[in-house]
Each structure stands twice: as structure tokens, then as C-alpha cells.
Motif scaffolding. Structure first.
Motif, PDB file in Angstrom:
ATOM      1  N   GLY A  98     122.908  -1.119  13.255  1.00 60.08           N
ATOM      2  CA  GLY A  98     123.770  -0.110  13.854  1.00 60.08           C
ATOM      3  C   GLY A  98     123.241   1.292  13.665  1.00 60.08           C
ATOM      4  O   GLY A  98     122.158   1.502  13.095  1.00 60.08           O
ATOM      5  N   ALA A  99     123.997   2.269  14.133  1.00 61.22           N
ATOM      6  CA  ALA A  99     123.576   3.666  14.032  1.00 61.22           C
ATOM      7  C   ALA A  99     123.402   4.104  12.579  1.00 61.22           C
ATOM      8  O   ALA A  99     122.591   4.983  12.270  1.00 61.22           O
ATOM      9  CB  ALA A  99     124.584   4.566  14.735  1.00 61.22           C
ATOM     10  N   ASP A 100     124.163   3.492  11.683  1.00 56.22           N
ATOM     11  CA  ASP A 100     124.068   3.856  10.271  1.00 56.22           C
ATOM     12  C   ASP A 100     123.017   3.036   9.525  1.00 56.22           C
ATOM     13  O   ASP A 100     122.877   3.145   8.306  1.00 56.22           O
ATOM     14  CB  ASP A 100     125.423   3.676   9.580  1.00 56.22           C
ATOM     15  CG  ASP A 100     125.967   2.255   9.735  1.00 56.22           C
ATOM     16  OD1 ASP A 100     125.291   1.436  10.395  1.00 56.22           O
ATOM     17  OD2 ASP A 100     127.058   1.974   9.212  1.00 56.22           O
ATOM     18  N   GLY A 101     122.271   2.199  10.250  1.00 61.39           N
ATOM     19  CA  GLY A 101     121.242   1.395   9.635  1.00 61.39           C
ATOM     20  C   GLY A 101     121.726   0.092   9.048  1.00 61.39           C
ATOM     21  O   GLY A 101     120.930  -0.687   8.525  1.00 61.39           O
ATOM     22  N   GLU A 102     123.035  -0.159   9.129  1.00 60.89           N
ATOM     23  CA  GLU A 102     123.584  -1.403   8.593  1.00 60.89           C
ATOM     24  C   GLU A 102     123.452  -2.520   9.620  1.00 60.89           C
ATOM     25  O   GLU A 102     123.427  -2.281  10.829  1.00 60.89           O
ATOM     26  CB  GLU A 102     125.053  -1.208   8.220  1.00 60.89           C
ATOM     27  CG  GLU A 102     125.271  -0.180   7.107  1.00 60.89           C
ATOM     28  CD  GLU A 102     124.637  -0.599   5.798  1.00 60.89           C
ATOM     29  OE1 GLU A 102     124.648  -1.811   5.505  1.00 60.89           O
ATOM     30  OE2 GLU A 102     124.127   0.279   5.083  1.00 60.89           O
ATOM     31  N   LEU A 103     123.382  -3.735   9.130  1.00 64.10           N
ATOM     32  CA  LEU A 103     123.240  -4.882  10.016  1.00 64.10           C
ATOM     33  C   LEU A 103     124.488  -5.090  10.858  1.00 64.10           C
ATOM     34  O   LEU A 103     125.610  -4.902  10.389  1.00 64.10           O
ATOM     35  CB  LEU A 103     122.972  -6.153   9.210  1.00 64.10           C
ATOM     36  CG  LEU A 103     121.540  -6.370   8.702  1.00 64.10           C
ATOM     37  CD1 LEU A 103     121.494  -7.639   7.860  1.00 64.10           C
ATOM     38  CD2 LEU A 103     120.553  -6.476   9.849  1.00 64.10           C
TER      39      LEU A 103
END
Length: 546
Positions: A163-168
Motif C-alpha cells: 500500500g501507500a504506507d509500504g504495508e502489505l
């Protein structure tokens, strides 16, 4: 020193129902000579032009590396960023032509004539086709490309697994992984092997069925007639020489970079241009020994060792990693490839510019450059097969092996990325700092016995390096000797040395960009040679008994 104008093949060997008239089977300008232990047997014009240009290229690139780097960058920008649509359309035409031959009556034509029998059993033949598909590219891109396309390139604008926050984003993982493998399989599957099949089929038809010299120019007699033995034929063979040379040195340059990365990972050796040059020099020296020992005592032994080692290496990775995930990834990738092959292979579509230009166009130019090398090998071992079984086998057997290899390596690497995205060395190497030569070792680091297995990977890379150089020098020598396959060893030594020197020159002149420039600059004109071959093959097959 004598001037030989004897025919390169026996006119009596030409079939009576041949398209070609036996009157045209004339000699070429060959020069033979001997100076003590050194002898030569060359096609004078092709050899001299190719050798001179090779030497001048190496000297100028080493003397003016900065200027050469600028030229290489301009070549890359024009070839794969401006003409990406050209390469993509042309390779689609090659594949369509091969498939059309399979379903046409011409598919029943037998290579070598209607009474010819296969020289090898199916098992031996399939094994040699498999060997033709193995190379440095599988080790270099086997982890890199599936992970890159899944997490960065996003073929067909697939939703990112991050995602945009780098989370899966768990729901996006299966689709992204399948499309990442499909994007990889496009570059290593049917399209690429159609290029090899076209080249090999042309060489086989005109050598075995028409009785012509085993040379690229022979395929153009239906178009050029007697002129094929003059300057038009010389130009074709010179293009084939440089296409083969730069296709090979691109692989050799990538192999040197990956071996350097492996030595750094296992032994702490510095990653530098100097180290890569030393690796090329040492491996080229080993290749020269292999050349001197001959085909049976040199490259054959090394190839057999490499095949067994590669198979054991593959089994270790498969069972030491997440086996079920890897096998499932292979299946996901194959089904996605079958479903998306058309939109992925279009010049304008849902794929982004980076995927089409930096990956697809570059790959197609690289496959075209390798076609004389691999095509000659495939043609040599395929006498006695029908056109139909030849094309089906060449398209499917190596593609399937490559799909399994890349699906397993890429699947295990992706499992590592998604299991621990913050600490996975694969992700760090591929995404954050983009060190493609380290991606394989990043994946091996998370398996048992990482140093031992990484050392085996380095050895595999180096042996692929040696066998490619040895086999490549044989092919180039065959072309520059007017189609003869038994030319003296010193000539192969010259071309093996030239390959190493050109690889060094390209690394000095710009690294990966220079390697891309070399392969695209030669792939561009030779792609037209392959297009003309389609007409020649059709013309030759139309005169064959079925």
C-alpha cells in the motif's frame, strides 16, 4: 598460401526436387594457410571485416570511455525507447509465422528429405533443447525479474501488493504475484523461442534439404540468387557475426557482474569494475583452454558438469525453500501467462512504458542477437524431424523448463519478501538500491547453508560463462569460415579472446547501459534479416515433398 574456389558442398548432394539449381552451388573466396602450429581457413572478406571492426571498437572504447558511454546511451534511447513498438510487433510476427507453419501442410516436410531419420532419440533431443535454454540469464534474472515485476513494474497495471504506507495488502498478493510471473514468462517463453526456431529452421532447411553451406547467407538464395555469394551475402554474414558477438558479450558482462556480487557476498571481495575485468580475463583464459582441448574434451565435459550441477542446485532450492508455494507460483504464472499473453505482448496497451521499453524491447533485441548462436546449435541436432514436431518442440520444451525454473526461484524469493518485507534481502537488493546482480544471493541467504550454496551458484555462473564463450567462438568461426564447422582451433581462440575484450570494453564504456546498447544496436538490423528469412523458409518449403 593458396586460393580455394572449390564448392563448399557437393552439388550431387542437392535433392533433385530441390528449389535450388545445382549450378549455383559455387565456391566462396576462402583463404587457407599454415604457419607452423598456427593455421587458418577463413572466408577472407567476412573474417577481415569482422575482425577489423572488432579490434577498432575495443581500442576506441578503451581509449575514449566517456565518449563511448554517451554514444551507448544514445543508442539505447533510440533502440529500445523510440523503437520499442518495432521490436514488439516484429517478434509477434515471428511467432505467428512459426504457428502458421505448424498448422499448414508444410508442417509435414522432413528436415533432411522425406527419407531422413532423426539423429537423436526424443530424450536426447529434448535434453539438448533444454541445454540450449540454460544460461547465465536464468541465474541473473531467475529471482530478479519475477520479484521486480511483482513489486515494482506491475505488468498490466496490477494492484501493488504494498500500500501507500509500504504495508502489505494481502488481497493484492496473489494477483500481483501471478502477473509478475506472467510478465517474466513473456520474455522467456514462446516469443523468444520463436526467434530461435525461425533461425534454426532456416539453417536446417537450406543445409539438409538444399545442400548448401551451413551459413546464414545460404537462407537468402531464394531472394538474392547468385549474389548471395557476393557482397550482399558478405554483409549478411558480418551482421550475423556482430549480432552473435554482442549477444554473447551481454551475457558475459552480466555474468561477470553476478560473479563479482557472489564473491562479495561469500568472501567479501570488493564490487568494482576492476574485479569484473579480472573475472572476465580469468574466465576467458579458461575458455581458451577449453577451445584448445576441442569440443569433446572441453565444452562437452563442462556442459555435462554444469547440467548436473544446475539440476542439483534447482532441487536444493525447491526443497529447501517453501516447496508448495514455489510449485503453486509456477502454476499461477503459467495460467496468467496463457490468459494475458496477448495484452502483454502488444506494443500499445495496458502495460506501462518502462515494462515495454526497458524489458520487452531489450529482451527481443537480445534474443535476436543470440539467434545465430542458438539457432545453429538447434539446427545441428534436429535433422530428421518434421517441421511440425521441430517447431512444437523448440517452442514448448525449453519454455516449460524455464517456466519451472523461474517460477520456483521467483516464487521462493517472493515468499521471502511477503513474509518479512522489511528485512528481506531480496526486496532490499531489487527495490531500494536496485542491485540486480545481488538478487539471487539475497534469496539464497535465507536458505540453509547459504555460503556453500552461493559458492555453487558462483561456480555455475562461471561455467556458463566458459561454455558460452567457447560455443560462441565456434559459431562465429563457422560464419567467418564460410560455413565450415571444422575450421582450425586458432581461429576460435581469436574469437574467444575478442568476446572477452569486447565485454571488457563495454563494461568500461558504461556498464549495463553499454551492454544494452551493444545488443540493441546489432539486434536492430539483424531483426530485418530474420524477417526476410520468413519468406525464404516459405519459398524453400513450398518446393519440398510432403
Amino acid at each position: 598460401m593458396t586460393k580455394d574456389r572449390t564448392p563448399q558442398c557437393d552439388a550431387a548432394a542437392v535433392p533433385k526436387d530441390s528449389l535450388i539449381d545445382t549450378d549455383y552451388v559455387v565456391g566462396q573466396d576462402n583463404v587457407e594457410g599454415s604457419f607452423g602450429p598456427f593455421s587458418f581457413d577463413i572466408h577472407n572478406r567476412v573474417f577481415m571485416i569482422s575482425a577489423t571492426i572488432s579490434i577498432v571498437f575495443v581500442v576506441l572504447t578503451l581509449l575514449f570511455p566517456e565518449a563511448a558511454g554517451q554514444v551507448f546511451q544514445a543508442v539505447v534511447n533510440f533502440s529500445i525507447k523510440t523503437l520499442d513498438w518495432y521490436f514488439i510487433i516484429l517478434v509477434n510476427l515471428y511467432l505467428f509465422f512459426c504457428l502458421a507453419l505448424v498448422v499448414s501442410p508444410y508442417g509435414a516436410v522432413r528436415l533432411g528429405g522425406k527419407t531422413a531419420t532423426p539423429d537423436y532419440s526424443y530424450l536426447s533431443w529434448f535434453s539438448m533443447l533444454f541445454a540450449a535454454g540454460m544460461g547465465i540469464g536464468l541465474l541473473f534474472f531467475g529471482v530478479l525479474e519475477p520479484v521486480y515485476h511483482t513489486t515494482v513494474s506491475m505488468p498490466l497495471n496490477t494492484p501493488s501488493p504494498f500500500g501507500a504506507d509500504g504495508e502489505l495488502v494481502p488481497g493484492n498478493i496473489p494477483e500481483a504475484r501471478a502477473m509478475g510471473l506472467a510478465g517474466t514468462y513473456l520474455h522467456w517463453g514462446l516469443h523468444g523461442w520463436a526467434i530461435y526456431a525461425l533461425m534454426a529452421l532456416s539453417l536446417a532447411i537450406f543445409t539438409y534439404n538444399k545442400g548448401l553451406p551451413f551459413s546464414i547467407r545460404s537462407s537468402f538464395y531464394p531472394i538474392l540468387g547468385e549474389r548471395v555469394w557476393g557482397w550482399p551475402g558478405h554483409i549478411i554474414d558480418v551482421l550475423a557475426v556482430f549480432s552473435t558477438l554482442f549477444g554473447l558479450v551481454t551475457s558475459l558482462g552480466l555474468g561477470a557482474q553476478q560473479a563479482n556480487a557472489g564473491f562479495n557476498y561469500v568472501f567479501g571481495m570488493e564490487i568494482s569494475l576492476t574485479t569484473q575485468i579480472i573475472i572476465i580475463v580469468v574466465v576467458t583464459a579458461v575458455a581458451l583452454i577449453s577451445v584448445w582441448r576441442g569440443l569433446d574434451g572441453g565444452v562437452k565435459v563442462l556442459s555435462e558438469i554444469n547440467m548436473v550441477t544446475a539440476f542439483l542446485f534447482f532441487l536444493f532450492v525447491l526443497f529447501a525453500g517453501s516447496t508448495l508455494t514455489a510449485l503453486n507460483t509456477v502454476w499461477e504464472g503459467v495460467t496468467a501467462y496463457a490468459r494475458e499473453i496477448v495484452p502483454l505482448s502488444m506494443p500499445f496497451g495496458r502495460t506501462d512504458d518502462a515494462y515495454r521499453e526497458d524489458w520487452s524491447a531489450f529482451y527481443w533485441a537480445w534474443w535476436v542477437s543470440w539467434s545465430p548462436f542458438v539457432g545453429m546449435f538447434i539446427a545441428r541436432v534436429s535433422r530428421g524431424r518434421t517441421v511440425r514436431e521441430f517447431i512444437v518442440a523448440v517452442l514448448l520444451v525449453p519454455s516449460l523448463v524455464i517456466f519451472i525454473w523461474m517460477g520456483v526461484f521467483g516464487g521462493i524469493a517472493l515468499d521471502q519478501v511477503f513474509s518479512d518485507p522489511q528485512n528481506s534481502l531480496v526486496k532490499a537488493n531489487v527495490i531500494d538500491s536496485y542491485s540486480p546482480e545481488l538478487s539471487l544471493f539475497g534469496m539464497l541467504n535465507e536458505l540453509p547453508f547459504p555460503n556453500i550454496v552461493s559458492t555453487i551458484a558462483i561456480i555455475l555462473t562461471l561455467i556458463f560463462f566458459v561454455t558460452s564463450s567457447d560455443s560462441g567462438s565456434l559459431v562465429v568461426d563457422t560464419i567467418t569460415a564460410g560455413g565450415k564447422t571444422d575450421a582450425p582451433i586458432p581461429q576460435r581462440i581469436f574469437w574467444a579472446t575478442a568476446e572477452g575484450m569486447i565485454a571488457i570494453a563495454l563494461l568500461v564504456g558504461g556498464g549495463l547501459t553499454a551492454l544494452q546498447a551493444g545488443v540493441t544496436a546489432t539486434g536492430l538490423p539483424f531483426s530485418l534479416v530474420l524477417l526476410a528469412m520468413c519468406y525464404s523458409v516459405w519459398k524453400a518449403l513450398s518446393s519440398e515433398p510432403r
